[in-house]
Scaffold this motif. Structure first.
Motif, PDB file in Angstrom:
ATOM      1  N   ARG A 114     -13.017 -12.154  -3.112  1.00 30.18           N
ATOM      2  CA  ARG A 114     -11.551 -12.209  -3.093  1.00 30.18           C
ATOM      3  C   ARG A 114     -10.985 -10.961  -3.774  1.00 30.18           C
ATOM      4  O   ARG A 114     -10.245 -11.028  -4.753  1.00 30.18           O
ATOM      5  N   GLN A 115     -11.386  -9.837  -3.217  1.00 28.43           N
ATOM      6  CA  GLN A 115     -11.057  -8.566  -3.875  1.00 28.43           C
ATOM      7  C   GLN A 115      -9.555  -8.337  -3.941  1.00 28.43           C
ATOM      8  O   GLN A 115      -9.037  -7.864  -4.949  1.00 28.43           O
ATOM      9  N   THR A 154      -7.176 -10.482  -4.080  1.00 26.61           N
ATOM     10  CA  THR A 154      -6.605 -11.342  -5.119  1.00 26.61           C
ATOM     11  C   THR A 154      -6.832 -10.716  -6.496  1.00 26.61           C
ATOM     12  O   THR A 154      -5.920 -10.681  -7.339  1.00 26.61           O
ATOM     13  N   ALA A 155      -8.040 -10.233  -6.705  1.00 27.78           N
ATOM     14  CA  ALA A 155      -8.361  -9.623  -7.994  1.00 27.78           C
ATOM     15  C   ALA A 155      -7.433  -8.448  -8.272  1.00 27.78           C
ATOM     16  O   ALA A 155      -6.829  -8.354  -9.353  1.00 27.78           O
ATOM     17  N   ARG A 173      -4.516  -7.770  -6.957  1.00 25.66           N
ATOM     18  CA  ARG A 173      -3.118  -8.191  -7.117  1.00 25.66           C
ATOM     19  C   ARG A 173      -2.889  -8.750  -8.523  1.00 25.66           C
ATOM     20  O   ARG A 173      -1.943  -8.387  -9.209  1.00 25.66           O
ATOM     21  N   ARG A 174      -3.786  -9.612  -8.963  1.00 27.49           N
ATOM     22  CA  ARG A 174      -3.612 -10.217 -10.289  1.00 27.49           C
ATOM     23  C   ARG A 174      -3.648  -9.150 -11.390  1.00 27.49           C
ATOM     24  O   ARG A 174      -2.872  -9.192 -12.340  1.00 27.49           O
ATOM     25  N   ASP A 197      -6.521 -15.936 -17.736  1.00 30.56           N
ATOM     26  CA  ASP A 197      -5.285 -16.654 -17.424  1.00 30.56           C
ATOM     27  C   ASP A 197      -4.785 -17.406 -18.655  1.00 30.56           C
ATOM     28  O   ASP A 197      -5.364 -17.305 -19.737  1.00 30.56           O
ATOM     29  N   ALA A 231      -9.508 -12.443 -13.200  1.00 38.47           N
ATOM     30  CA  ALA A 231      -9.828 -11.323 -12.306  1.00 38.47           C
ATOM     31  C   ALA A 231     -10.659 -10.291 -13.056  1.00 38.47           C
ATOM     32  O   ALA A 231     -10.568 -10.168 -14.283  1.00 38.47           O
ATOM     33  N   PRO A 257     -12.197 -14.054  -8.940  1.00 42.11           N
ATOM     34  CA  PRO A 257     -11.993 -12.908  -8.043  1.00 42.11           C
ATOM     35  C   PRO A 257     -12.390 -11.601  -8.717  1.00 42.11           C
ATOM     36  O   PRO A 257     -12.117 -11.410  -9.911  1.00 42.11           O
TER      37      PRO A 257
END
Lengths: 289, 854
Positions: free
Chosen positions: B306-307, B309-310, B312-313, B445, B452, B481
């Motif tokens: 989930r690159q 996503t990583a 973006r986060r 988080d 991430a 991710p």
């Protein structure tokens, strides 16, 4: 390559006169490294190991006369009291195998700025005895080092001995290496106080093209030191001494350390040396009282 | 000239200025004395001269006149310290052992004469052994052995148990390494190497000296030290002289010697065309990762989950200035393998046209296969021998230039040819771990879970490509991710080679410090955080142990002042489990003993002992009834000593063979009683399959990736002198989860050595280059600084042996996983002590002081 093996000192001097480019060899700890890696191929080696008087040591008119070939191990084991700073330096030389064979004469002959023997010789104002078929002369260690691996020794001369004045006050040697195990110096420092003359001597190793003195620092400490009561010098005085020692160095960046770190290490060693000197000096006063 | 060697009068007319080690080895055949550094630094050549230790590499032969010399052979295996070295397993590869033993014998005798039979303690032993280096890092055993011998614990010749079956050969100097093979009629070869960082080669005039061209196909040299040709002559000094006479026409080309320079637009290209790039050497050991080229940069080869996503986060967290985003750029220096036995080969072609190679290698079968291909021979006509190997660490895994040159010259000249690297060659062009620059971003988080992860790693492997580093971050900390990208930056510098946990060590230097930083941000115990993030149950067991350690419990909290500060740091490690699925062990009954054969080699890990222990235990035989023969490609399927796979491959094969032999001989009353009557009985055992098979469906070159990861947790305690910037590792705990331990003491020795190498990586080891010329400046063991005995902390190793029940034999390799996290644990300990987070390896004093400056 010729291998000259004189069995007497006279033969050795004659050989050096006839072959001024012959490289003298005692323990081999410097010369053989260069041979092993083909960095140097001198036309001749002049083997001095068969000359017994180079291993002699004894009193000489107020000095300790140390034959150029006396191994570091002997200095550590037998001459500690007569040459405290040099003995400390000898203990810091490489490893037991090297100390068994390496000598002050070899250090002077190679004149690598990293040699551990140089700073104490400078600090205690030792003399270097040079001999040739023309005669014998003595040069102050403080006049001996001329440039990178260049010295006052002339091509036809051999180093016969060093002469160390009778210790007249606290002496020390310290060295910063590159790891905890056996090391070559990143920087080294020697301090010697002369209580009679009320003078201070210093020697800096591995932090310049030659071994160096910190003359300003010497004068400064000599004037600030409490020669009568050995009161602790003020922190400002100790700091200033460290700064003066560091500023006397002329280090470069190399694989062993940065110039900046070398200066820093020298100031730390210099400050520490002052505090040792004060403690030793007080002990001496208490002993004499 | 007359002298006395080991009590025997000797007359010699050797060159007076040649080093004494040559006379002893070549002249008198006393090959126990080793030549390793030529600098008087490593002590491998130590002998006693009239009873006093001296470095025989710095001793002109003339100085031995009238002297009495004692070499390791002269101690005759009878000195208590030799028994002590064997009993405490104070060795691995054994190449430095004779030097240590000779020095230790003199020290022990003197100590006991002066102090009586008392333990001198670690400090006195460290001072006495200061002139010796052991690249395997067997210092813990050496401390123990010397102290025990001083205390009089090994005076009784009735032998104490020896954990290593070849220990006696190693402590007496009888173990024969490739460098010790000295055929009477032979030529000595040397390699002529490039003085230019980049040049095209025109005409070569070598005169009438036998020589072989070693240039790449495009006749372009791309680093200083690259082989151009090899010449051979009767003696090494004649070969050196012949090499100096070779005339080579070089056309120098512009070069790049620094990665930053190589990445800049418009800088000279190391590889100008697609063909040239395709021929670039690889520093990795895997099949190689894909990558596009842009100038001198190759990559990325990207991995992750989930690159998008990583990414973006991470970018959103950066925008909002999230405190739970940890970012930093970490660098590592090039680390050189420098095993004490240099790369060496003695090659011979026999009258039938078979090729015989004595070669210092980690892979007898691979070298034999590669040689067979290269010279177009059927495999059975290449005979590779590596009876003992003086260390490798990854640098001796292939058919190398030493073997190619020796074999070619032997063919031309019709006599055996010997080629041995000197230390300068070994430190310049014989293998190194590429340097790295790693950008790390780590986000937690709101609940403190890993949200991430991004790793961009640029490898600095000189002319070589394939330095995967970021890739290994796929294997850790769950399934959050992540985007992981690896790049190579090529320069005109010597190529890298696989080095003990390749990629893992530099990745963990970055990642495990990033995790530590996150723990600080979250105000959470760093072990507790890892325990939450890391799903590996075997490592959970290690975390629990680590958390309970007194040094962890007692560690300082909060800022310290004062000159000397103490810190404790932790790092975890994860490493794939590899094996050779086809590995075989053959057993044969001969003269009342069981002879075990395998096509493997021992680089110091103790492969002989693993086989001997397994066979003896399975058959209920005393140790002296089992004899192990390895170090030959003998037709059996073998295993290379790479990728931590020898023991897990060969142990089960030995077990299988022993069971087969037991069945063949019948059980009653015992196997021992039946051996006499079973002369010639022979079985071959194989490495049975693991339950659930392997991750790789088909073995590649006999190798498979097994299920599960080996794990380690290191806890380091450091003492920092904040005035001089010096760091001392005072204590190290290593928890290892690699399943069943085949031979406890040998496994512990591996882990101790891994810690020593990790300390070198963390604090001292750095290859320096002259950027103007591309010359390697650290080409001697004085300036390339590997740890000495005084750099050894007190070490405790704990083995967690559960969790590998699916593996045949129950245990996997540990040589790499025990090494890769060490530097990060030290980095975290330094942070704990000083508040300064070291980003660059090694943590030199000047860097530490600079970093601590307010």
């Amino acid at each position: 390559m010729d291998f000259l093996s004189p069995s007497t000192w006279e033969e050795a001097l004659a050989a050096k006169s006839a072959h001024p480019d012959a490289v003298p060899i005692m323990g081999g700890t410097d010369v053989m490294v260069e041979l092993n890696f083909g960095r140097r191929r001198p036309p001749a080696l002049l083997d001095l190991t068969r000359i017994p008087q180079l291993r002699d040591h004894g009193p000489d008119d107020g000095y300790l006369r140390l034959g150029a070939g006396v191994p570091y191990t002997t200095i550590i084991e037998r001459l500690r009291d007569r040459s405290p700073a040099l003995a400390q330096a000898a203990r810091a030389v490489a490893s037991p195998q090297i100390r068994n064979r390496g000598s002050v004469g070899g250090n002077l002959g190679g004149a690598s700025p990293a040699g551990d023997a140089h700073p104490p010789l400078l600090a205690v104002d030792a003399l270097v005895e040079l001999a040739s078929v023309r005669g014998v002369r003595r040069v102050a260690a403080r006049e001996f080092y001329h440039g990178p691996r260049r010295t006052a020794r002339r091509d036809d001369e051999l180093i016969s001995a060093v002469l160390l004045p009778e210790p007249a006050g606290p002496q020390s040697f310290s060295k910063i290496g590159t790891r905890n195990a056996m090391v070559i110096a990143v920087a080294s420092f020697s301090l010697a106080l002369d209580a009679q003359a009320r003078t201070v001597g210093t020697g800096i190793g591995s932090a310049g093209p030659t071994p160096l003195r910190a003359i300003e620092a010497e004068k400064f400490l000599a004037s600030e030191f409490d020669w009568d009561g050995a009161a602790s010098p003020s922190p400002a005085t100790v700091t200033r001494f460290g700064e003066l020692v560091a500023s006397a160095a002329r280090p470069i960046d190399d694989v062993r350390g940065s110039a900046h770190y070398r200066r820093h290490a020298l100031s730390v060693m210099a400050r520490r040396a002052v505090s040792w000197a004060v403690t030793d000096y007080r002990k001496e006063i208490a002993r004499c009282a | 000239m007359d002298l006395n060697v080991n009590g025997v009068p000797v007359s010699t007319d050797s060159d007076p200025d040649a080093p004494a080690v040559e006379l002893l080895r070549d002249g008198l055949g006393l090959t126990g004395t080793k030549l390793a550094c030529g600098n008087g630094v490593c002590g491998a050549c130590t002998v006693l001269i009239d009873g006093a230790p001296g470095a025989s590499c710095l001793l002109p032969t003339a100085h031995l006149e009238g002297r009495s010399v004692t070499t390791v052979e002269g101690l005759d295996g009878a000195h208590p310290v030799q028994r002590a070295f064997a009993a405490h397993d104070a060795m691995q590869c054994g190449y430095c052992t004779p030097g240590f033993v000779v020095e230790a014998a003199a020290f022990v005798d003197r100590w006991r004469a002066e102090h009586g039979d008392v333990d001198p303690g670690r400090a006195a032993v460290a001072t006495a052994m200061a002139g010796h280096l052991c690249r395997c890092g067997a210092y813990e055993g050496i401390y123990a052995a010397v102290r025990a011998a001083c205390a009089g614990e090994h005076d009784d010749p009735a032998s104490a148990p020896r954990p290593r079956v070849e220990a006696f050969e190693k402590v007496t100097g009888r173990a024969r390494y490739t460098t010790d093979i000295l055929p009477a009629k032979r030529l000595e070869a040397v390699i002529v190497r490039s003085p230019h960082a980049h040049a095209r080669v025109g005409a070569i005039d070598a005169g009438d000296v036998p020589h072989v061209d070693l240039l790449p196909d495009d006749r372009t040299l791309r680093y200083v030290g690259q082989p151009v040709l090899a010449v051979a002559a009767a003696t090494r000094s004649q070969a050196l002289a012949a090499a100096a006479r070779v005339r080579i026409d070089y056309s120098p080309l512009p070069a790049v010697t620094r990665p930053e320079q190589a990445r800049a637009a418009g800088s000279p290209l190391v590889y100008a065309s697609r063909d040239e790039r395709r021929a670039a050497p690889r520093s990795g050991e895997g099949p190689g990762l894909p990558g596009r080229w842009q100038g001198n940069v190759r990559g990325p080869s990207g991995f992750g989950r989930r690159q998008a996503t990583a990414v973006r986060r991470l970018s959103r967290a950066a925008e909002r200035g999230d405190d739970r985003l940890v970012t930093a750029v970490f660098t590592t220096s090039v680390q050189v393998h420098t095993p004490l036995e240099p790369h060496a080969c003695v090659a011979r072609w026999d009258e039938r046209g078979d090729l015989h190679l004595h070669v210092s290698t980690q892979a007898v079968t691979d070298v034999a296969e590669q040689a067979a291909r290269r010279w177009g021979l059927p495999p059975e006509r290449v005979h590779v021998v590596a009876e003992h190997v003086g260390g490798g660490f990854g640098a001796k895994g292939r058919l190398g230039v030493e073997a190619i040159a020796a074999a070619e010259l032997a063919r031309i000249c019709g006599v055996p040819v010997r080629l041995v690297f000197d230390r300068s060659e070994e430190l310049t062009d014989a293998g190194s771990r590429p340097g790295t620059r790693t950008e790390l971003a780590l986000l937690a988080d709101a609940s403190g879970d890993l949200a991430a992860l991004a790793v961009d790693a640029h490898g600095d492997g000189g002319v070589s490509v394939d330095t995967p580093t970021a890739l290994f971050a796929n294997l850790v900390y769950g399934t959050a991710p992540r985007r992981l990208r690896d790049f190579d930056v090529v320069t005109n510098l010597p190529p890298g080679a696989p080095f003990r946990g390749p990629g893992g060590a530099p990745l963990l230097w970055a990642l495990e410090q990033g995790v530590d930083e996150m723990a600080l941000r979250l105000k959470e115990d760093p072990i507790a955080l890892r325990r939450r993030w890391d799903g590996n149950p075997k490592r959970h067991a290690l975390y629990d142990r680590a958390a309970a350690l007194p040094m962890w419990q007692r560690r300082n909290r909060g800022a310290q002042s004062g000159r000397i500060r103490h810190g404790v740091g932790v790092a975890a490690a994860n490493w794939p489990y590899l094996l050779n699925t086809g590995a075989q062990v053959e057993l044969e009954v001969r003269e009342g003993r069981v002879v075990a054969r395998a096509a493997i080699q021992d680089i110091g890990t103790g492969s002989r002992s693993v086989i001997a222990d397994v066979v003896a235990a399975e058959l209920g035989l005393p140790a002296d009834r089992v004899r192990v023969e390895i170090g030959h490609n003998n037709g059996l399927k073998g295993a290379s000593s790479t990728g931590s796979k020898t023991t897990t491959s060969i142990g089960p094969a030995a077990q299988d063979a022993a069971r087969r032999l037991r069945r063949l001989l019948g059980d009653a009353p015992s196997v021992a009683h039946r051996l006499e009557a079973s002369e010639g009985a022979r079985v071959v055992g194989g490495r049975g399959r693991d339950r659930h098979g392997y991750l790789t469906p088909v073995p590649l070159g006999g190798m498979a990736v097994g299920r599960g990861f080996a794990g380690a947790v290191h806890v380091a305690e450091v003492e920092v002198d904040t005035r001089l910037g010096r760091i001392r590792v005072t204590r190290m705990w290593a928890g290892i989860a690699a399943g069943r331990i085949y031979s406890e003491r040998l496994a512990r020795n591996q882990c101790e050595g891994a810690i020593i190498q990790g300390i070198g990586y963390a604090l001292y080891e750095q290859r320096h280059i002259d950027p103007a010329t591309g010359v390697v400046l650290t080409d001697n063991l004085e300036d390339y600084r590997i740890p000495g005995i005084a750099d050894t902390p007190e070490i405790e190793v704990y083995f967690h042996q559960e969790g590998w029940e699916h593996v045949n034999g129950g245990g996997v390799g540990l040589g790499e996983v025990a090494a890769i996290g060490v530097a990060a644990s030290i980095g975290n300990a330094v942070r704990d002590a000083t508040g300064f987070r070291p980003l660059d390896l090694p943590i030199r004093p000047d860097r530490l002081l600079e970093g601590m400056r307010p």
